[in-house]
Scaffold this motif. Structure first.
Motif, PDB file in Angstrom:
ATOM      1  N   ARG A 255      34.799  28.118  41.627  1.00 31.99           N
ATOM      2  CA  ARG A 255      35.476  29.177  42.452  1.00 31.99           C
ATOM      3  C   ARG A 255      35.786  30.559  41.839  1.00 31.99           C
ATOM      4  O   ARG A 255      35.433  31.593  42.197  1.00 31.99           O
ATOM      5  N   ILE A 256      36.267  30.452  40.599  1.00 36.96           N
ATOM      6  CA  ILE A 256      36.226  31.596  39.572  1.00 36.96           C
ATOM      7  C   ILE A 256      34.907  32.327  39.290  1.00 36.96           C
ATOM      8  O   ILE A 256      34.783  33.553  39.544  1.00 36.96           O
ATOM      9  N   LEU A 257      33.753  31.557  39.087  1.00 34.78           N
ATOM     10  CA  LEU A 257      32.606  32.008  38.868  1.00 34.78           C
ATOM     11  C   LEU A 257      31.880  32.734  40.212  1.00 34.78           C
ATOM     12  O   LEU A 257      31.366  33.903  40.113  1.00 34.78           O
ATOM     13  N   THR A 258      32.118  32.132  41.255  1.00 36.44           N
ATOM     14  CA  THR A 258      31.735  32.612  42.503  1.00 36.44           C
ATOM     15  C   THR A 258      32.625  34.004  42.759  1.00 36.44           C
ATOM     16  O   THR A 258      31.940  34.958  43.577  1.00 36.44           O
ATOM     17  N   HIS A 259      33.813  33.991  42.590  1.00 38.19           N
ATOM     18  CA  HIS A 259      34.709  34.956  42.868  1.00 38.19           C
ATOM     19  C   HIS A 259      34.248  36.373  41.965  1.00 38.19           C
ATOM     20  O   HIS A 259      34.092  37.446  42.367  1.00 38.19           O
ATOM     21  N   LEU A 260      33.846  36.209  40.722  1.00 36.26           N
ATOM     22  CA  LEU A 260      33.323  37.080  39.682  1.00 36.26           C
ATOM     23  C   LEU A 260      31.909  37.711  40.079  1.00 36.26           C
ATOM     24  O   LEU A 260      31.715  38.723  40.186  1.00 36.26           O
ATOM     25  N   ALA A 261      31.111  36.797  40.640  1.00 38.48           N
ATOM     26  CA  ALA A 261      29.933  37.435  41.254  1.00 38.48           C
ATOM     27  C   ALA A 261      30.086  38.222  42.358  1.00 38.48           C
ATOM     28  O   ALA A 261      29.051  38.838  42.533  1.00 38.48           O
ATOM     29  N   SER A 262      30.971  38.028  43.186  1.00 35.91           N
ATOM     30  CA  SER A 262      31.160  38.803  44.454  1.00 35.91           C
ATOM     31  C   SER A 262      31.765  40.256  44.172  1.00 35.91           C
ATOM     32  O   SER A 262      32.035  41.011  44.991  1.00 35.91           O
ATOM     33  N   GLN A 263      32.237  40.394  42.866  1.00 34.66           N
ATOM     34  CA  GLN A 263      32.930  41.715  42.621  1.00 34.66           C
ATOM     35  C   GLN A 263      32.087  42.723  42.050  1.00 34.66           C
ATOM     36  O   GLN A 263      30.840  42.411  41.546  1.00 34.66           O
ATOM     37  N   ARG A 264      32.523  43.771  42.126  1.00 37.35           N
ATOM     38  CA  ARG A 264      31.601  45.223  41.732  1.00 37.35           C
ATOM     39  C   ARG A 264      31.459  45.299  40.415  1.00 37.35           C
ATOM     40  O   ARG A 264      30.750  46.115  39.778  1.00 37.35           O
ATOM     41  N   GLY A 265      32.697  44.603  39.520  1.00 36.63           N
ATOM     42  CA  GLY A 265      32.623  44.801  38.124  1.00 36.63           C
ATOM     43  C   GLY A 265      33.733  44.005  37.555  1.00 36.63           C
ATOM     44  O   GLY A 265      34.315  43.234  38.449  1.00 36.63           O
ATOM     45  N   PRO A 266      34.020  43.992  36.476  1.00 30.90           N
ATOM     46  CA  PRO A 266      34.970  42.988  35.769  1.00 30.90           C
ATOM     47  C   PRO A 266      36.320  43.104  36.111  1.00 30.90           C
ATOM     48  O   PRO A 266      36.648  44.228  36.658  1.00 30.90           O
TER      49      PRO A 266
ATOM     50  N   THR B  59      44.602  39.141  38.669  1.00 33.89           N
ATOM     51  CA  THR B  59      43.873  39.467  40.044  1.00 33.89           C
ATOM     52  C   THR B  59      42.966  38.381  40.623  1.00 33.89           C
ATOM     53  O   THR B  59      42.939  37.907  41.627  1.00 33.89           O
ATOM     54  N   ILE B  60      42.213  37.556  39.565  1.00 31.72           N
ATOM     55  CA  ILE B  60      41.472  36.412  40.060  1.00 31.72           C
ATOM     56  C   ILE B  60      42.490  35.389  40.433  1.00 31.72           C
ATOM     57  O   ILE B  60      42.187  34.611  41.723  1.00 31.72           O
ATOM     58  N   ALA B  61      43.559  35.093  39.756  1.00 30.85           N
ATOM     59  CA  ALA B  61      44.516  33.957  40.167  1.00 30.85           C
ATOM     60  C   ALA B  61      45.249  34.246  41.555  1.00 30.85           C
ATOM     61  O   ALA B  61      45.279  33.226  42.295  1.00 30.85           O
ATOM     62  N   HIS B  62      45.481  35.572  41.688  1.00 27.68           N
ATOM     63  CA  HIS B  62      46.116  36.052  43.104  1.00 27.68           C
ATOM     64  C   HIS B  62      45.118  35.806  44.238  1.00 27.68           C
ATOM     65  O   HIS B  62      45.575  35.190  45.233  1.00 27.68           O
ATOM     66  N   ALA B  63      43.970  36.184  43.986  1.00 26.58           N
ATOM     67  CA  ALA B  63      42.819  36.020  45.044  1.00 26.58           C
ATOM     68  C   ALA B  63      42.488  34.715  45.409  1.00 26.58           C
ATOM     69  O   ALA B  63      42.178  34.391  46.409  1.00 26.58           O
TER      70      ALA B  63
ATOM     71  N   GLU C 232      39.797  46.714  28.428  1.00 18.30           N
ATOM     72  CA  GLU C 232      40.218  46.762  29.947  1.00 18.30           C
ATOM     73  C   GLU C 232      41.237  45.389  30.483  1.00 18.30           C
ATOM     74  O   GLU C 232      41.519  45.785  31.505  1.00 18.30           O
ATOM     75  N   ARG C 233      41.197  44.742  29.549  1.00 21.05           N
ATOM     76  CA  ARG C 233      42.017  43.356  30.031  1.00 21.05           C
ATOM     77  C   ARG C 233      41.197  42.842  31.228  1.00 21.05           C
ATOM     78  O   ARG C 233      41.886  42.559  32.222  1.00 21.05           O
ATOM     79  N   ARG C 234      39.838  42.669  31.284  1.00 19.28           N
ATOM     80  CA  ARG C 234      39.263  42.574  32.536  1.00 19.28           C
ATOM     81  C   ARG C 234      38.184  41.307  31.830  1.00 19.28           C
ATOM     82  O   ARG C 234      37.736  41.318  30.816  1.00 19.28           O
ATOM     83  N   TYR C 235      37.667  40.659  32.958  1.00 21.28           N
ATOM     84  CA  TYR C 235      36.859  39.517  32.666  1.00 21.28           C
ATOM     85  C   TYR C 235      35.491  39.729  33.479  1.00 21.28           C
ATOM     86  O   TYR C 235      35.727  40.026  35.037  1.00 21.28           O
TER      87      TYR C 235
ATOM     88  N   SER D 178      48.179  30.438  34.453  1.00 20.77           N
ATOM     89  CA  SER D 178      47.947  29.707  33.359  1.00 20.77           C
ATOM     90  C   SER D 178      46.544  28.715  33.127  1.00 20.77           C
ATOM     91  O   SER D 178      45.793  28.871  32.340  1.00 20.77           O
ATOM     92  N   SER D 179      46.471  28.211  34.662  1.00 21.82           N
ATOM     93  CA  SER D 179      45.085  27.583  34.787  1.00 21.82           C
ATOM     94  C   SER D 179      43.716  28.617  34.584  1.00 21.82           C
ATOM     95  O   SER D 179      42.718  28.158  34.046  1.00 21.82           O
ATOM     96  N   VAL D 180      43.917  29.789  35.126  1.00 23.77           N
ATOM     97  CA  VAL D 180      42.971  30.407  35.206  1.00 23.77           C
ATOM     98  C   VAL D 180      42.639  31.024  33.766  1.00 23.77           C
ATOM     99  O   VAL D 180      41.226  31.269  33.361  1.00 23.77           O
ATOM    100  N   TYR D 181      43.831  31.510  32.917  1.00 26.00           N
ATOM    101  CA  TYR D 181      43.343  31.832  31.641  1.00 26.00           C
ATOM    102  C   TYR D 181      42.782  30.628  30.855  1.00 26.00           C
ATOM    103  O   TYR D 181      41.848  31.002  29.985  1.00 26.00           O
TER     104      TYR D 181
END
Length: 258
Positions: free
Chosen positions: A14-25, A30-34, A61-64, A40-43
């Motif tokens: 789900r995290i990888l799919t979410h990242l693939a749908s974003q315009r950038g890191p 934000t990932i955890a909330h979405a 940038e504190r982004r992934y 803690s699990s997301v990190y």
């Protein structure tokens, strides 16, 4: 949704799919909330994916964002040609069912690139063939895929009149191609769910096509059928229904759904 049997694997995908749908890191929070996951699990999962190269961390940038390993998965998808392998039987079945030629194409810039071409016996010869490129805005396959693009992407492909190629200028076109004309045509495609063209690729022939959409709603390909421009209304209706059904089936299959 039922609880996943392997939560960690489900959350990772789900995290990888979410990242693939974003315009950038994006930030981990934000990932955890979405996704409705504990921070803690997301990190923890991001840390493992970073070690494996599936995500990259931008500390300033504190982004992934997606890493090179994710890109290699995409390259593997292309090398294995699943669209061609999954789509060819569907196109062949269309040809058998309708007695007209069928195609599978993908969008490549402002062109369509034909991956599958199934010719019906005793039907007119076509300019399309495996490996052939044609201007997307002139073909039913191309219009079906262009109609599924976001407006910004469409505008980037067609910034001015010079972007529009014509095969038969002044013969079959009612007016010169412009971005406004393209937008109007694609609005009609979206409303109908299928695209058509009449003599704009080959004089005397017409086509209908439908887009194959991936899990993000992006046009992965299109399936189309070509027939005589003066074909009976019953054939046109049957072809429209058939390509719509075939495109929906291939959309499910490329997502791993039967």
């Amino acid at each position: 949704m039922p609880e996943p049997k392997v939560p960690a694997a489900d959350h990772t995908l789900r995290i990888l799919t979410h990242l693939a749908s974003q315009r950038g890191p994006v930030p981990a929070a934000t990932i955890a909330h979405a996704l409705g996951l504990p921070r803690s699990s997301v990190y923890h999962l991001l840390a493992v994916m970073q070690e494996r190269g599936f995500v990259v961390h931008l500390p300033e940038e504190r982004r992934y964002g997606l890493g090179i390993a994710a890109f290699e998965l995409s390259s593997g998808f292309s090398r294995q040609q699943p669209l061609t392998r999954l789509g060819r039987p569907l196109v062949a079945a269309l040809v058998d069912r309708l007695g007209e030629s069928g195609h599978l194409a993908v969008l490549h810039g402002r062109d369509v690139l034909y991956l599958v071409e199934e010719r019906a016996p005793r039907r007119p010869s076509l300019v399309s063939d495996v490996g052939v490129r044609l201007p997307a805005h002139l073909t039913a396959s191309g219009r079906a895929m262009l109609a599924a693009l976001p407006p910004a992407q469409l505008r980037a492909l067609y910034p001015d009149r010079a972007a529009f190629a014509e095969r038969h200028p002044g013969a079959t076109d009612a007016a010169p191609w412009t971005y406004s004309r393209l937008k109007a045509d694609l609005a009609t495609v979206r409303a109908a769910g299928v695209a058509g063209e009449h003599g704009e690729v080959t004089t005397g022939l017409a086509s209908v096509g439908a887009a194959v959409l991936d899990h993000l709603g992006w046009p992965a390909a299109a399936i189309a059928v070509t027939f005589a421009e003066d074909a009976a209304a019953e054939l046109v209706a049957a072809a429209t229904a058939a390509v719509t059904e075939a495109a929906a089936t291939l959309s499910r299959r490329i997502r791993g759904i039967r």
